[in-house]
Design an enzyme around this catalytic site. Structure first.
Site, PDB file in Angstrom:
ATOM      1  N   ASP A   4      70.475  76.326  34.998  1.00 38.68           N
ATOM      2  CA  ASP A   4      71.043  75.162  35.666  1.00 38.68           C
ATOM      3  C   ASP A   4      70.426  73.902  35.069  1.00 38.68           C
ATOM      4  OD1 ASP A   4      72.538  73.686  37.360  1.00 38.68           O
ATOM      5  OD2 ASP A   4      71.323  74.066  39.138  1.00 38.68           O
TER       6      ASP A   4
ATOM      7  N   LYS B 241      72.127  82.218  33.985  1.00 40.15           N
ATOM      8  CA  LYS B 241      72.900  80.985  33.857  1.00 40.15           C
ATOM      9  C   LYS B 241      71.962  79.835  34.223  1.00 40.15           C
ATOM     10  CE  LYS B 241      77.173  78.623  34.735  1.00 40.15           C
ATOM     11  NZ  LYS B 241      76.599  77.308  34.965  1.00 40.15           N
TER      12      LYS B 241
ATOM     13  N   CYS C 247      89.619  44.105  53.145  1.00 38.83           N
ATOM     14  CA  CYS C 247      90.386  42.852  53.033  1.00 38.83           C
ATOM     15  C   CYS C 247      91.351  42.648  54.197  1.00 38.83           C
ATOM     16  CB  CYS C 247      91.142  42.824  51.704  1.00 38.83           C
ATOM     17  SG  CYS C 247      92.561  43.923  51.678  1.00 38.83           S
TER      18      CYS C 247
ATOM     19  N   GLU D 113      73.195  87.393  30.845  1.00 34.66           N
ATOM     20  CA  GLU D 113      72.123  86.400  30.653  1.00 34.66           C
ATOM     21  C   GLU D 113      71.949  85.572  31.918  1.00 34.66           C
ATOM     22  OE1 GLU D 113      73.199  83.966  27.277  1.00 34.66           O
ATOM     23  OE2 GLU D 113      73.920  85.742  26.231  1.00 34.66           O
TER      24      GLU D 113
ATOM     25  N   LYS E 280      78.894  88.250  29.273  1.00 31.53           N
ATOM     26  CA  LYS E 280      79.656  88.061  28.034  1.00 31.53           C
ATOM     27  C   LYS E 280      79.987  89.424  27.438  1.00 31.53           C
ATOM     28  CE  LYS E 280      76.885  83.963  27.013  1.00 31.53           C
ATOM     29  NZ  LYS E 280      75.886  83.327  26.151  1.00 31.53           N
TER      30      LYS E 280
ATOM     31  N   CYS F 262      95.151  50.950  50.981  1.00 33.61           N
ATOM     32  CA  CYS F 262      95.207  49.541  51.333  1.00 33.61           C
ATOM     33  C   CYS F 262      96.324  48.924  50.517  1.00 33.61           C
ATOM     34  CB  CYS F 262      93.877  48.889  50.961  1.00 33.61           C
ATOM     35  SG  CYS F 262      93.991  47.123  50.732  1.00 33.61           S
TER      36      CYS F 262
ATOM     37  N   LYS G  27      78.368  83.441  39.776  1.00 29.81           N
ATOM     38  CA  LYS G  27      77.547  82.477  40.498  1.00 29.81           C
ATOM     39  C   LYS G  27      76.902  83.092  41.735  1.00 29.81           C
ATOM     40  CE  LYS G  27      78.468  78.303  38.549  1.00 29.81           C
ATOM     41  NZ  LYS G  27      79.233  77.311  39.241  1.00 29.81           N
TER      42      LYS G  27
ATOM     43  N   CYS H 282      92.519  42.729  47.107  1.00 28.94           N
ATOM     44  CA  CYS H 282      91.424  43.404  47.811  1.00 28.94           C
ATOM     45  C   CYS H 282      90.226  43.499  46.879  1.00 28.94           C
ATOM     46  CB  CYS H 282      91.876  44.796  48.226  1.00 28.94           C
ATOM     47  SG  CYS H 282      90.586  45.729  49.056  1.00 28.94           S
TER      48      CYS H 282
ATOM     49  N   TYR I 148      66.379  76.568  26.042  1.00 21.44           N
ATOM     50  CA  TYR I 148      66.661  78.005  26.007  1.00 21.44           C
ATOM     51  C   TYR I 148      67.989  78.206  25.293  1.00 21.44           C
ATOM     52  CZ  TYR I 148      62.836  78.209  29.226  1.00 21.44           C
ATOM     53  OH  TYR I 148      61.593  78.069  29.780  1.00 21.44           O
TER      54      TYR I 148
ATOM     55  N   LEU J  41      82.966  77.629  31.285  1.00 18.54           N
ATOM     56  CA  LEU J  41      83.130  79.038  31.648  1.00 18.54           C
ATOM     57  C   LEU J  41      83.905  79.140  32.952  1.00 18.54           C
ATOM     58  CD1 LEU J  41      79.482  80.379  31.195  1.00 18.54           C
ATOM     59  CD2 LEU J  41      81.461  81.035  29.841  1.00 18.54           C
TER      60      LEU J  41
ATOM     61  N   ASP K 159      46.583  76.085  29.744  1.00 20.67           N
ATOM     62  CA  ASP K 159      47.343  74.849  29.559  1.00 20.67           C
ATOM     63  C   ASP K 159      46.427  73.701  29.143  1.00 20.67           C
ATOM     64  OD1 ASP K 159      49.535  76.199  30.289  1.00 20.67           O
ATOM     65  OD2 ASP K 159      49.976  75.035  32.109  1.00 20.67           O
ATOM     66  N   SER K 160      45.233  73.669  29.765  1.00 24.49           N
ATOM     67  CA  SER K 160      44.330  72.545  29.480  1.00 24.49           C
ATOM     68  C   SER K 160      43.861  72.591  28.021  1.00 24.49           C
ATOM     69  CB  SER K 160      43.144  72.577  30.426  1.00 24.49           C
ATOM     70  OG  SER K 160      42.481  73.813  30.265  1.00 24.49           O
ATOM     71  N   GLU K 161      43.688  73.811  27.507  1.00 21.56           N
ATOM     72  CA  GLU K 161      43.277  73.918  26.090  1.00 21.56           C
ATOM     73  C   GLU K 161      44.404  73.460  25.167  1.00 21.56           C
ATOM     74  OE1 GLU K 161      40.172  77.635  26.033  1.00 21.56           O
ATOM     75  OE2 GLU K 161      42.231  78.061  26.567  1.00 21.56           O
ATOM     76  N   TYR K 162      45.617  73.858  25.553  1.00 23.92           N
ATOM     77  CA  TYR K 162      46.771  73.418  24.768  1.00 23.92           C
ATOM     78  C   TYR K 162      46.817  71.889  24.749  1.00 23.92           C
ATOM     79  CZ  TYR K 162      51.572  72.787  23.189  1.00 23.92           C
ATOM     80  OH  TYR K 162      52.693  72.397  22.476  1.00 23.92           O
TER      81      TYR K 162
ATOM     82  N   CYS L 265      92.784  47.465  56.277  1.00 24.10           N
ATOM     83  CA  CYS L 265      91.765  47.797  55.277  1.00 24.10           C
ATOM     84  C   CYS L 265      90.406  47.248  55.741  1.00 24.10           C
ATOM     85  CB  CYS L 265      92.162  47.161  53.946  1.00 24.10           C
ATOM     86  SG  CYS L 265      90.834  47.184  52.735  1.00 24.10           S
TER      87      CYS L 265
HETATM   88  S1  IVH Z   1      77.586  80.555  27.180  1.00 26.89           S
HETATM   89  C1  IVH Z   1      82.112  79.111  25.760  1.00 26.89           C
HETATM   90  N1  IVH Z   1      75.355  81.169  28.344  1.00 26.89           N
HETATM   91  O1  IVH Z   1      77.193  77.040  31.673  1.00 26.89           O
HETATM   92  C2  IVH Z   1      80.993  78.728  26.667  1.00 26.89           C
HETATM   93  N2  IVH Z   1      76.428  79.144  29.006  1.00 26.89           N
HETATM   94  O2  IVH Z   1      79.772  76.680  33.021  1.00 26.89           O
HETATM   95  C3  IVH Z   1      79.795  79.567  26.395  1.00 26.89           C
HETATM   96  N3  IVH Z   1      75.207  77.897  30.700  1.00 26.89           N
HETATM   97  O3  IVH Z   1      78.319  74.446  29.683  1.00 26.89           O
HETATM   98  C4  IVH Z   1      78.665  79.202  27.251  1.00 26.89           C
HETATM   99  N4  IVH Z   1      73.518  79.267  30.899  1.00 26.89           N
HETATM  100  O4  IVH Z   1      75.845  74.857  29.657  1.00 26.89           O
HETATM  101  C5  IVH Z   1      76.359  80.269  28.275  1.00 26.89           C
HETATM  102  N5  IVH Z   1      73.371  81.872  29.271  1.00 26.89           N
HETATM  103  C6  IVH Z   1      74.343  80.964  29.194  1.00 26.89           C
HETATM  104  C7  IVH Z   1      74.356  79.791  29.974  1.00 26.89           C
HETATM  105  C8  IVH Z   1      75.428  78.910  29.852  1.00 26.89           C
HETATM  106  C9  IVH Z   1      74.038  78.134  31.316  1.00 26.89           C
HETATM  107  C10 IVH Z   1      76.057  76.720  30.972  1.00 26.89           C
HETATM  108  C11 IVH Z   1      76.544  76.045  29.736  1.00 26.89           C
HETATM  109  C12 IVH Z   1      77.995  75.765  29.957  1.00 26.89           C
HETATM  110  C13 IVH Z   1      78.161  76.072  31.403  1.00 26.89           C
HETATM  111  C14 IVH Z   1      79.547  76.607  31.677  1.00 26.89           C
END
Ligand code: IVH
Length: 679
Positions: free
Chosen positions: A119, A117, A415, A115, A294, A430, A318, A436, A227, A85, A35-38, A412
């Site tokens: 956050d 998900k 007020c 894939e 998917k 209220c 989830k 108010c 990503y 989703l 990282d430091s070189e980068y 309330c």
């Molecule tokens: S596909 C038609 N792939 O999850 C919607 N979404 O709850 C297709 N998210 O707003 C979304 N990782 O921001 C997809 N590998 C992934 C994801 C992903 C995170 C988020 C996305 C979306 C939210 C829906």
């Protein structure tokens, strides 16, 4: 060689080396230098750019593009809406998801692409002839904010596309998530703490805060990463057959995708992938809140289509929610902008899934009774993903002798007007109305909030001082503040410059969207989504103003009660007066642009008679999903009448007006053609 040639050649060489290392780091997951070189290479490039700003290259990863802080982000309408989703939380729900798909695609082999998900924050990136031209936030799914300047500072994101095949699309819209990888997040927080600056509760907040910076230099200093998880548009068509192939194709351009992804040939294999990912979650470089499943085949995805705002071909699986124990220190009542009294539990602060929780809403007195929660009780608090924390249960075994029961106040707390709770309603309110101050302040706060009229300069402190100076009786007064410049200058710490900034931001807010304006009015029951649907259905404020309950109920999301609240709102003389003053002050918007890919957009359809194969609501929903407005009466503007059995006067009228009429089987055929019904 001229000096320019030499400098530019050096810059190009550094950019190329940095891009290679980014690829090795983010895409191949195999860093080739420390990282430091980068950082050294990066700083060398930065120094050159500072010395020769006139020769900065457009694809530089440093964002020394001479970009200046913006006053405000511009809104952009997504050509292809960014949908959300559905969720599943356990194996049973996952299998039910698969069954629904199998029922729609009988006798077809179904593969699933699995894939991570992420956050973080969803964004959309536009590349024209290989150059990154625009980055937009998801926003409400239909309209987002233009954050191009900030997006260009994300290091692992290709600014220019090249592909081994030599083929670069003329237009490519890539969808994905911006995140702050865990290591960068920890480093940023440690640095901020050392400087005595604010730390972030979690990587998601840190990423969101960084992307929403108007000054790109701030975003550039934050360790963000992108990503990719999908392609919204590609011209010419990429010709790929599966989701997994499209992700591979994207990595060929230098996009990073999740560290784990699988193709599973059965739903049982998806469940196994879930268990594997859940177990490996701590080792991942990024924060995830589940995985996304998917249907892999893109043609099958198309056949499955969408249900309202969600694809039928994908779901989020989830991870279980996280919970923690703490004690209730107090329970306060808050007065909302519509006068509702909400009990809020003040907790002994506790960390739940990486976030410190010290307040949690108890919703209403009924919920207090249901939980039997008292001041002094021990409770478990849980949150799942980005869902607001909740009190899950009270632990009676830990209840001390001196707990205090909580009752609905008679007056309330703001007020002192009487509190009322109409029979059959869950919420107490209220009765003070505009008298108010809590309600007035909240109405103004709501009106100026980001998703409403977005008047950034009008923060809480201003609002309170303005109320104090009697300059704000209602929201329309905001647009007359410029007439009181002298008075504004008397507010403590408000100099010429801040007053001018405030006046400018008020002026800028006058151009809005119909949906934001409807939302801003603060009509009970009309949140952001309903406001958008009302705007789509009615298209103009005048049409909405005169709509009756029946017409309102045709809007998805609007039931009897909300319809009544909307009608009440537009009947109250005070509201109409404020509305007229707002419009007279110059608030305006362009006619709503409905997203494309809705082939019946702007068309008015009518359904009459009895349908034998489906309910009228189903037919309405399908038409709305295709962009049509479903109306209750035939007029010359009607595009088509769907006539079931025993169609009466509407059919007659349509025939008289020469309007296209369709029977049920023709309608079914059409819905099949548009993927709303299984063929
Ligand atoms: S596909 C038609 N792939 O999850 C919607 N979404 O709850 C297709 N998210 O707003 C979304 N990782 O921001 C997809 N590998 C992934 C994801 C992903 C995170 C988020 C996305 C979306 C939210 C829906």
């Amino acid at each position: 060689m001229t000096q320019q040639n030499t400098v530019v050649a050096q810059m190009r060489q550094l950019i190329q080396i940095l891009a290679q290392h980014n690829h090795a780091y983010y895409v191949m997951d195999q860093p080739t230098i420390a990282d430091s070189e980068y950082d050294q290479l990066f700083h060398q490039l930065k120094a050159l750019e500072q010395q020769y700003p006139e020769w900065v290259q457009t694809d530089t990863p440093t964002n020394n593009v001479g970009a200046k802080p913006l006053a405000k982000f511009e809104s952009v309408t997504h050509v292809v809406p960014m949908l959300s989703l559905g969720n599943v939380f356990n194996q049973e729900e996952l299998f039910a998801f698969a069954r629904r798909i199998e029922e729609r695609l009988p006798n077809q082999k179904i593969e699933y692409d699995v894939e991570l998900k992420f956050d973080g924050l969803a964004i959309s990136l536009w590349y024209e002839n290989g150059a990154l031209v625009r980055g937009v936030t998801r926003g409400d799914g239909e309209t987002g904010e233009d954050i191009t300047q900030n997006v260009k500072t994300i290091r692992n994101l290709p600014k220019v596309l090249t592909h081994a095949s030599g083929m670069v699309p003329t237009l490519l819209e890539v969808r994905g998530e911006v995140l702050m990888p865990k290591s960068g997040f920890e480093k940023l927080n440690a640095e901020n703490e050392a400087k005595g600056e604010k730390t972030f509760a979690n990587p998601r907040n840190a990423a969101a805060g960084s992307l929403r910076q108007l000054d790109p230099n701030v975003a550039a200093a934050r360790p963000l990463a992108f990503y990719a998880y999908g392609i919204a548009q590609c011209e010419p068509n990429h010709g790929l057959a599966t989701m997994s192939a499209s992700l591979d194709w994207l990595t060929g351009f230098g996009f990073a995708v999740g560290e784990r992804h699988f193709v599973c040939d059965s739903i049982q294999a998806v469940q196994q992938a879930y268990e594997k990912i859940n177990a490996e979650r701590p080792e991942l470089s990024v924060e995830i809140d589940g995985m996304v499943v998917k249907v892999n085949d893109l043609k099958q995805q198309q056949q499955l289509g969408f249900l309202s705002r969600e694809p039928r071909w994908a779901t989020a699986y989830k991870f279980p929610a996280v919970a923690a124990l703490t004690t209730v220190e107090n329970i306060d009542w808050q007065v909302g902008r519509t006068g509702t009294l909400t009990p809020v539990a003040r907790l002994n602060p506790v960390a739940v899934g990486g976030v410190t929780v010290s307040n949690v809403t108890l919703h209403n007195i009924g919920e207090i009774h249901r939980l039997d929660v008292r001041i002094g009780d021990t409770v478990s608090v849980y949150r799942s993903g980005d869902v607001i924390p909740k009190v899950e249960k009270v632990w009676p075994e830990f209840r001390p002798n001196d707990t205090q029961e909580v009752h609905l106040p008679e007056q309330c707390p703001v007020c002192e007007s009487p509190v009322v709770m109409p029979e059959g309603e869950a919420l107490a309110r209220c009765s003070g109305g505009l008298y108010c101050s809590a309600q007035r302040i909240e109405a103004i706060r709501h009106f100026v909030s980001r998703k409403a009229l977005d008047i950034e300069g009008l923060g809480d402190r201003w609002v309170e001082s303005l109320l104090h100076l009697d300059l704000l009786q209602d929201v329309a007064d905001i647009y007359h503040l410029h007439e009181h410049r002298e008075k504004l200058l008397t507010i403590e710490k408000m100099g010429e410059k801040s007053v001018q900034n405030l006046i400018d931001s008020i002026e800028n807010s006058k151009k809005t969207t119909l949906a934001a304006f409807i939302y801003a009015l603060g009509i009970r029951g009309v949140g952001e989504t309903t406001a958008r649907m009302l705007a789509n259905t009615f298209q103009t404020l005048d049409a909405l103003r005169v709509a009756d309950i029946e017409a309102l109920k045709k809007t998805p999301d609007v039931g009897d009660i909300t319809a009544e609240w909307i009608v009440d709102f537009f009947q109250a003389p005070h509201n109409l007066e404020v509305l007229d003053r707002l419009l007279a002050a110059g608030i305006h918007w362009d006619a709503p642009v409905a997203p494309t890919r809705q082939p019946f957009n702007g068309e008015s359809w009518v359904i009459t008679g009895t349908l034998s194969q489906m309910g009228r609501d189903d037919a309405t929903q399908m038409l709305q999903a295709l962009g049509a407005r479903v109306s209750g009466s035939v007029s010359s503007k009607t595009k088509c009448l769907v006539a079931g059995e025993k169609a009466g006067s509407k059919l007659e009228k349509a025939e008289k007006l020469g309007i296209h009429v369709m029977n049920e089987s023709e309608f079914i055929q059409l819905m099949q053609d548009y993927g709303q019904l299984e063929a």
